[in-house]
Design a protein around this motif. Structure first.
Motif, short mmCIF file in Angstrom:
data_model
loop_
_atom_site.label_atom_id
_atom_site.label_comp_id
_atom_site.label_asym_id
_atom_site.label_seq_id
_atom_site.Cartn_x
_atom_site.Cartn_y
_atom_site.Cartn_z
N MET A 23 41.95 52.98 47.19
CA MET A 23 41.97 51.58 47.57
C MET A 23 40.68 50.88 47.15
N ARG A 24 39.56 51.58 47.11
CA ARG A 24 38.33 50.97 46.63
C ARG A 24 38.47 50.57 45.16
N PHE A 25 39.27 51.31 44.40
CA PHE A 25 39.56 50.90 43.03
C PHE A 25 40.39 49.62 43.02
N MET A 26 41.24 49.43 44.01
CA MET A 26 42.00 48.19 44.13
C MET A 26 41.05 47.02 44.43
N ASP A 27 40.02 47.28 45.25
CA ASP A 27 39.00 46.26 45.49
C ASP A 27 38.36 45.85 44.16
N ALA A 28 38.00 46.84 43.36
CA ALA A 28 37.38 46.57 42.05
C ALA A 28 38.33 45.80 41.15
N ALA A 29 39.58 46.19 41.13
CA ALA A 29 40.57 45.50 40.29
C ALA A 29 40.72 44.05 40.73
N ALA A 30 40.70 43.80 42.03
CA ALA A 30 40.83 42.43 42.54
C ALA A 30 39.65 41.57 42.11
N ARG A 31 38.47 42.18 42.03
CA ARG A 31 37.29 41.43 41.57
C ARG A 31 37.34 41.16 40.07
N ILE A 32 37.88 42.11 39.31
CA ILE A 32 37.86 42.03 37.84
C ILE A 32 38.93 41.10 37.29
N LYS A 33 40.12 41.14 37.86
CA LYS A 33 41.24 40.36 37.30
C LYS A 33 40.99 38.87 37.46
N ALA A 34 41.18 38.15 36.36
CA ALA A 34 40.88 36.72 36.35
C ALA A 34 41.98 35.87 36.99
N GLU A 35 43.21 36.37 36.96
CA GLU A 35 44.33 35.58 37.46
C GLU A 35 45.15 36.39 38.46
N ARG A 36 45.64 35.71 39.48
CA ARG A 36 46.44 36.36 40.52
C ARG A 36 47.69 37.01 39.92
N GLY A 37 48.25 36.38 38.90
CA GLY A 37 49.44 36.91 38.25
C GLY A 37 49.23 38.25 37.57
N HIS A 38 47.99 38.62 37.37
CA HIS A 38 47.71 39.92 36.75
C HIS A 38 47.72 41.07 37.75
N VAL A 39 47.79 40.76 39.05
CA VAL A 39 47.76 41.82 40.07
C VAL A 39 49.00 42.70 39.96
N ARG A 40 50.16 42.09 39.87
CA ARG A 40 51.40 42.88 39.74
C ARG A 40 51.64 43.13 38.26
N ASP A 41 51.70 44.43 37.92
CA ASP A 41 51.92 44.84 36.53
C ASP A 41 52.98 45.94 36.55
N ARG A 44 52.44 48.97 34.30
CA ARG A 44 51.43 49.90 34.83
C ARG A 44 52.01 50.69 36.00
N LYS A 45 52.77 50.03 36.86
CA LYS A 45 53.39 50.72 38.00
C LYS A 45 54.27 51.87 37.49
N ALA A 46 55.10 51.59 36.51
CA ALA A 46 55.98 52.62 35.95
C ALA A 46 55.17 53.77 35.35
N ALA A 47 54.07 53.45 34.68
CA ALA A 47 53.23 54.49 34.08
C ALA A 47 52.58 55.36 35.15
N VAL A 48 52.12 54.75 36.23
CA VAL A 48 51.50 55.51 37.33
C VAL A 48 52.52 56.46 37.94
N ASP A 71 55.99 55.18 44.63
CA ASP A 71 56.53 53.82 44.63
C ASP A 71 55.99 53.07 45.85
N ARG A 72 56.01 53.72 46.99
CA ARG A 72 55.48 53.09 48.21
C ARG A 72 53.98 52.89 48.12
N LEU A 73 53.28 53.89 47.60
CA LEU A 73 51.82 53.80 47.47
C LEU A 73 51.43 52.66 46.55
N VAL A 74 52.08 52.56 45.41
CA VAL A 74 51.75 51.51 44.45
C VAL A 74 52.08 50.13 45.04
N GLU A 75 53.20 50.00 45.71
CA GLU A 75 53.55 48.72 46.33
C GLU A 75 52.52 48.34 47.39
#
Length: 90
Positions: A23-41, A44-48, A71-75
């Motif tokens: 989840m700390r990586f999710m914190d980092a991703a939230a800081r890095i992504k420029a647009e809210r629309g980039h959060v859901r990918d 990437r979900k399928a690849a994970v 699937d639950r974890l990624v969601e």
């Protein structure tokens, strides 16, 4: 049986600690992504999930179970990242 339960409890502590790290990586991703629309990918979900299935097969764990868990974890991770993205930009 007490030893088995103690082993499961110890393993659960490790799993939850690793999930916290994830989840700390999710914190980092939230800081890095420029647009809210980039959060859901969905790509990437399928690849994970595919990667988790592959690892499960390699270690002899049922890939179907791992796919369902991931699937639950990624969601949950996506929902968490949306919350963090919004909180950072308020």
């Amino acid at each position: 049986m007490a030893e088995v339960r103690a082993g499961v409890d110890a393993l659960d502590e490790q799993i939850v600690t690793l999930l916290g790290t994830r989840m700390r990586f999710m914190d980092a991703a939230a800081r890095i992504k420029a647009e809210r629309g980039h959060v859901r990918d969905e790509e990437r979900k399928a690849a994970v999930i595919a990667h988790a299935r592959q690892v499960a097969a390699q270690v002899g764990f049922p890939p179907e179970i791992v796919a369902e868990l991931y699937d639950r974890l990624v969601e949950a991770s996506i929902a968490y990242e949306f919350d963090r993205f919004d909180a950072i930009r308020r």
